[in-house]
Write an enzyme that holds these catalytic residues in place. Structure first.
Site, PDB file in Angstrom:
ATOM      1  N   ASP A   1       6.357 -40.158  10.051  1.00  0.00           N
ATOM      2  CA  ASP A   1       6.638 -39.602   8.721  1.00  0.00           C
ATOM      3  C   ASP A   1       8.139 -39.518   8.464  1.00  0.00           C
ATOM      4  O   ASP A   1       8.613 -39.818   7.360  1.00  0.00           O
ATOM      5  CB  ASP A   1       6.007 -38.215   8.586  1.00  0.00           C
ATOM      6  CG  ASP A   1       4.487 -38.256   8.630  1.00  0.00           C
ATOM      7  OD1 ASP A   1       3.921 -39.352   8.439  1.00  0.00           O
ATOM      8  OD2 ASP A   1       3.873 -37.197   8.866  1.00  0.00           O
ATOM      9  N   LEU A   2       8.900 -39.129   9.464  1.00  0.00           N
ATOM     10  CA  LEU A   2      10.349 -39.055   9.311  1.00  0.00           C
ATOM     11  C   LEU A   2      10.939 -40.438   9.063  1.00  0.00           C
ATOM     12  O   LEU A   2      11.815 -40.603   8.207  1.00  0.00           O
ATOM     13  CB  LEU A   2      10.977 -38.437  10.560  1.00  0.00           C
ATOM     14  CG  LEU A   2      12.511 -38.364  10.583  1.00  0.00           C
ATOM     15  CD1 LEU A   2      13.032 -37.523   9.425  1.00  0.00           C
ATOM     16  CD2 LEU A   2      13.005 -37.822  11.917  1.00  0.00           C
TER      17      LEU A   2
ATOM     18  N   ARG B   1       0.613 -46.852  15.473  1.00  0.00           N
ATOM     19  CA  ARG B   1      -0.251 -47.592  16.397  1.00  0.00           C
ATOM     20  C   ARG B   1       0.062 -47.237  17.847  1.00  0.00           C
ATOM     21  O   ARG B   1      -0.839 -47.067  18.669  1.00  0.00           O
ATOM     22  CB  ARG B   1      -0.088 -49.096  16.184  1.00  0.00           C
ATOM     23  CG  ARG B   1      -0.689 -49.607  14.878  1.00  0.00           C
ATOM     24  CD  ARG B   1      -0.757 -51.117  14.861  1.00  0.00           C
ATOM     25  NE  ARG B   1       0.567 -51.737  14.951  1.00  0.00           N
ATOM     26  CZ  ARG B   1       1.346 -51.992  13.907  1.00  0.00           C
ATOM     27  NH1 ARG B   1       0.940 -51.672  12.695  1.00  0.00           N
ATOM     28  NH2 ARG B   1       2.525 -52.561  14.071  1.00  0.00           N
TER      29      ARG B   1
ATOM     30  N   ASP C   1       6.423 -45.871  -0.775  1.00  0.00           N
ATOM     31  CA  ASP C   1       6.467 -47.282  -1.173  1.00  0.00           C
ATOM     32  C   ASP C   1       6.679 -47.423  -2.668  1.00  0.00           C
ATOM     33  O   ASP C   1       7.456 -48.264  -3.128  1.00  0.00           O
ATOM     34  CB  ASP C   1       5.169 -47.983  -0.769  1.00  0.00           C
ATOM     35  CG  ASP C   1       5.093 -48.253   0.717  1.00  0.00           C
ATOM     36  OD1 ASP C   1       6.112 -48.085   1.419  1.00  0.00           O
ATOM     37  OD2 ASP C   1       3.999 -48.635   1.182  1.00  0.00           O
TER      38      ASP C   1
END
Length: 236
Positions: free
Chosen positions: A29-30, A74, A91
């Site tokens: 997330d960072l 992942r 995005d």
């Protein structure tokens, strides 16, 4: 198109980077937020004022963060629903900054036609992603499309970089090609959604709301009631 062709090759490069980022204490997330901030700053500070080549290099570097956060998820072995929403939202912000900056550059440099192309790219890019997200939210799964995010970023940044190096009409060609592809992709996405809906109804006709809907009771209008009342009075 590029996503499906390049995903396996790109993963071989980004997966080790993702594992290394986790080892130094970063989280996906960072990295997503840092990449988005970098794209926005690079687009507004460099692309918008006309420093096209430098802006392309900076924005491209931060766009690649979007590959690293997926590799980190992942490597960690799991993702989160919050991470999915955050990534999709960032995005859209990054794409808006890129094509918004190119539109600003075009309009402020007197290239109005090019600015229109950039705005078309900006709007169609948002709509393409929105249609996919809304389809997913109602359980309609659709596949790839002509101009997804990878294609939009590549064409926009290649055009800006070549224009920054002095290649004539490079940005014009790339943005107008992308504008045409974006419009075609909006139609393609909607057709994919319609096809997914038709396939669902064919597999389960009972799920069609048109077959199960209860029609509202028919209520006579006031004019009809007055006419019947007049007829009753005249019959007396």
């Amino acid at each position: 198109m590029l996503n499906s062709l390049a995903r396996a090759s790109v993963s071989r490069v980004t997966d080790p980077v993702g594992r290394a980022a986790l080892r130094v204490g970063l989280n996906p997330d960072l990295v997503t937020v840092l990449g988005t901030v970098g794209v926005v700053v690079g687009a507004l500070a460099l692309l918008a004022p006309g420093y096209l080549f430098a802006g392309t290099m900076v924005v491209t570097a931060f766009v690649l963060f979007d590959l690293v956060d997926g590799a980190m998820a992942r490597a960690r072995g799991y993702g989160t629903d919050f991470g999915v929403v955050l990534d999709a939202s960032c995005d859209r912000i990054a794409d808006g900054a890129l094509f918004g900056a190119l539109a600003f550059y075009a309009f402020t440099s007197g290239q109005r036609v090019l600015g229109i192309a950039a705005l078309i790219c900006l709007v169609t890019g948002q709509v393409i992603s929105y249609v996919k997200a809304r389809a997913d939210s109602v359980g309609l799964k659709i596949g790839g499309a002509l101009a997804e995010r990878a294609e939009r970023n590549v064409l926009g940044l290649v055009g800006a970089g070549l224009a920054g190096l002095g290649v004539p009409y490079a940005l014009d060609v790339c943005l107008w090609a992308l504008a045409a592809a974006g419009l075609a992709t909006v139609v393609q996405r909607l057709m994919q959604v319609k096809g997914a809906w038709d396939a669902r109804i064919a597999a389960d006709p009972a799920s069609d709301p048109a077959r199960t809907a209860v029609p509202p009771p028919v209520r006579p209008d006031s004019a009809g009631r007055r006419r019947r009342s007049d007829l009753r009075r005249s019959a007396r």
